[in-house]
Design an enzyme around this catalytic site. Structure first.
Site, PDB file in Angstrom:
ATOM      1  N   SER A 110       0.840  -1.193   0.000  1.00  0.00           N
ATOM      2  CA  SER A 110       0.000   0.000   0.000  1.00  0.00           C
ATOM      3  C   SER A 110       0.875   1.244   0.000  1.00  0.00           C
ATOM      4  O   SER A 110       2.089   1.174   0.187  1.00  0.00           O
ATOM      5  CB  SER A 110      -0.884   0.010   1.244  1.00  0.00           C
ATOM      6  OG  SER A 110      -0.079   0.287   2.382  1.00  0.00           O
ATOM      7  N   LYS A 111       0.202   2.378  -0.191  1.00  0.00           N
ATOM      8  CA  LYS A 111       0.924   3.645  -0.186  1.00  0.00           C
ATOM      9  C   LYS A 111       1.614   3.843   1.164  1.00  0.00           C
ATOM     10  O   LYS A 111       2.703   4.387   1.248  1.00  0.00           O
ATOM     11  CB  LYS A 111      -0.049   4.779  -0.471  1.00  0.00           C
ATOM     12  CG  LYS A 111       0.565   6.153  -0.263  1.00  0.00           C
ATOM     13  CD  LYS A 111      -0.182   7.217  -1.021  1.00  0.00           C
ATOM     14  CE  LYS A 111       0.120   8.630  -0.574  1.00  0.00           C
ATOM     15  NZ  LYS A 111       1.354   8.880   0.098  1.00  0.00           N
ATOM     16  N   ARG A 112       0.947   3.355   2.210  1.00  0.00           N
ATOM     17  CA  ARG A 112       1.540   3.515   3.545  1.00  0.00           C
ATOM     18  C   ARG A 112       2.879   2.808   3.689  1.00  0.00           C
ATOM     19  O   ARG A 112       3.758   3.269   4.394  1.00  0.00           O
ATOM     20  CB  ARG A 112       0.557   3.039   4.616  1.00  0.00           C
ATOM     21  CG  ARG A 112      -0.033   4.252   5.341  1.00  0.00           C
ATOM     22  CD  ARG A 112      -0.756   3.843   6.578  1.00  0.00           C
ATOM     23  NE  ARG A 112      -2.161   3.640   6.272  1.00  0.00           N
ATOM     24  CZ  ARG A 112      -2.928   2.742   6.851  1.00  0.00           C
ATOM     25  NH1 ARG A 112      -2.427   1.934   7.768  1.00  0.00           N
ATOM     26  NH2 ARG A 112      -4.198   2.653   6.544  1.00  0.00           N
TER      27      ARG A 112
END
Ligand code: GLU
Length: 505
Positions: free
Chosen positions: A261-263
């Site tokens: 994910s972007k995280r």
């Protein structure tokens, strides 16, 4: 299936293209080109609530940067235009009506509140064969009542009528046969009167059919939709031309547990988008591979190997080679761990594959920023000497600044360690030795200087370390005599003289 291979990359413009989406585009491109087929860009923007301005342009710019050229698409047109679903609104209604006429779909008037009530009164409520008889739809209401409700302007949706208890087979080129029972599916909404638009499922199927798509290659997250899509093909009597499916494995977090994910990118400091993206609402900037200094060739190679392999341990595979080698047999079913360090490694390798001339063109803007002007051939020589030390073009300056300007200061630690009492006198002698060399090539200098050191009984390391400190300013850089041969005799001597004068213990 139509004869010609025709594949589409069909993103929804809901934000910047995620790196997993880029991998999907790459596999579509490779498969199309491997088979002499067409690669099409279709923009699936029927969900107006999730539409983000700028996302479509971003997608096109990113894929163009990566060298994935489309044969048809929103930006170039083609025989099956338009390619943006919001420009195809008028097409879909006809197909909704076909399903209604066949009895394969029905009209439902249930309001969001009514649906909510059902959800709270019936455990695990699903709008399907077991519940549709209790709802307000064209199956439970009389024909006239339905017409009356429509005429009065009540909003409705059209739902797909799924027959329960049938086996639905999805033949997947990567996963083999996937079988599910239709009872687990709900009567999906295909169309909404509120905005006169089809949902993803209907528009996707109708467009794949009309655009003569032969293979649907997409992320694993779409696998649960595939049985529904198969049933839709059947309902339309389009089974014969149904595309083949290939659902690609997920990209996993670097640790391997769960979807990338972007995280993860924020947490571990790497981009998850091909290009930098500025959120039009918040103004937040997310980093991109392009702006981080990646070469597009390296990104393509890196991503192509996340979920596919060539059957041997070859890792450096350029786009034309990938096209020759790609096939679904060697796509894996299980997710691929996103190893960011490997991305850097690929960039390093692709820098080595570039000619010094190509790198010079990429390096010039950085030199200009430093106010440096130099001969093209000089820059290329320097690049040739330092490129193996860098993974990014932007790192070239740090590795080569001393080729373009004399050191302004000298590393303190090295002075302490390497600048001995006898050093100034020895370097003064060295200047004389260098003055006498006519052929200032690296090999010739090396031979003469080493002979001199030996004949004097000096310590080789002691002289060479001080020599480097005087010329480079730090204990770094390529082979010493390659440096002096490049900067030339006069500059070498000037730097030695300056160091003798300026370095104080
Ligand atoms: N619009 C879908 C997406 O955003 C397309 C899925 C498909 O390729 O069928 O990924």
């Amino acid at each position: 299936m139509s004869e010609k291979v025709r594949v589409r990359f069909a993103p929804s413009p809901t934000g910047p293209l995620h790196i997993g989406g880029v991998r999907t585009a790459i596999y579509n491109y490779l498969f199309a080109k491997r088979n002499g087929g067409d690669f099409i860009l279709r923009i699936e923007d029927t969900d107006s609530q999730r539409f983000v301005p700028g996302a479509e342009d971003y997608i096109i710019e990113a894929l163009t940067w990566l060298g994935l050229t489309f044969d048809e698409g929103t930006h170039i047109g083609g025989n099956y235009a338009p390619y943006r679903q919001s420009d195809r609104k008028d097409i879909y209604k006809k197909y909704v009506d076909i399903l209604l006429e066949k009895g394969a779909a029905y009209i439902a008037f249930d309001t969001p509140q009514e649906l909510e009530e059902k959800r709270s009164s019936i455990q695990n409520f699903q709008y399907d064969a077991s519940t549709r008889g209790q709802m307000r739809n064209s199956l439970t209401l009389g024909k006239e009542e339905v017409q009356k409700l429509i005429n009065e302007g009540n909003q409705y949706v059209v739902r797909f009528k799924i027959e329960p208890n049938q086996d639905v087979l999805v033949n997947d080129l990567i996963r083999g046969e996937v079988k599910i029972n239709s009872s687990v599916l709900d009567d999906k909404v295909l169309y909404k009167s509120a905005d006169n638009l089809p949902t993803y499922h209907l528009a996707n199927i109708v467009d794949d059919h009309l655009m003569k798509i032969s293979h649907v290659i997409r992320g694993e997250e779409w696998l649960p939709s595939a049985p529904l899509h198969v049933l839709l093909y059947k309902a339309f009597d389009w089974e014969e031309t149904m595309p083949k499916f290939a659902h690609l494995p997920l990209l996993l977090k670097p640790e391997g547990n769960g979807k990338l994910s972007k995280r993860d990118g924020d947490r571990l400091g790497f981009p998850v988008f091909p290009l930098e993206w500025k959120d039009p609402k918040t103004g937040d900037i997310s980093s991109g591979y392009r702006e981080s200094g990646y070469l597009p060739e390296a990104v393509v190679n890196f991503l192509a190997l996340l979920g596919w392999n060539p059957g041997n341990d070859q890792e450096i595979i350029t786009l034309p080679e990938l096209i020759k080698l790609f096939s679904f047999d060697r796509c894996s079913k299980s997710g691929a761990k996103f190893d960011y360090e490997k991305a850097k490694w690929f960039n390093h390798q692709y820098i080595q594959l570039k000619s010094n001339k190509e790198l010079r063109e990429l390096f010039i803007p950085y030199l200009e920023k430093e106010g440096i002007k130099a001969d093209e051939s000089y820059i290329e020589t320097v690049i040739g000497l330092v490129k193996e030390r860098v993974s990014f073009v932007k790192e070239l300056w740090g590795q080569s600044a001393f080729f373009f300007k004399a050191p302004e200061s000298y590393d303190e630690k090295t002075i302490k360690k390497r600048w001995k009492d006898e050093t100034p006198a020895q370097l003064t002698e060295l200047i004389d030795v260098l003055k006498g060399i006519n052929d200032f090539s690296s090999n010739n200098q090396e031979e003469i200087v080493k002979n001199w050191i030996e004949s004097k009984g000096y310590n080789l390391g002691g002289i060479m370390n001080a020599f480097r400190l005087a010329v480079v300013g730090e204990p770094k850089g390529p082979h010493m005599f390659d440096i002096t041969a490049t900067i030339g005799k006069e500059e070498t001597i000037n730097r030695l003289q300056k160091a003798i004068k300026d370095i104080k213990k």
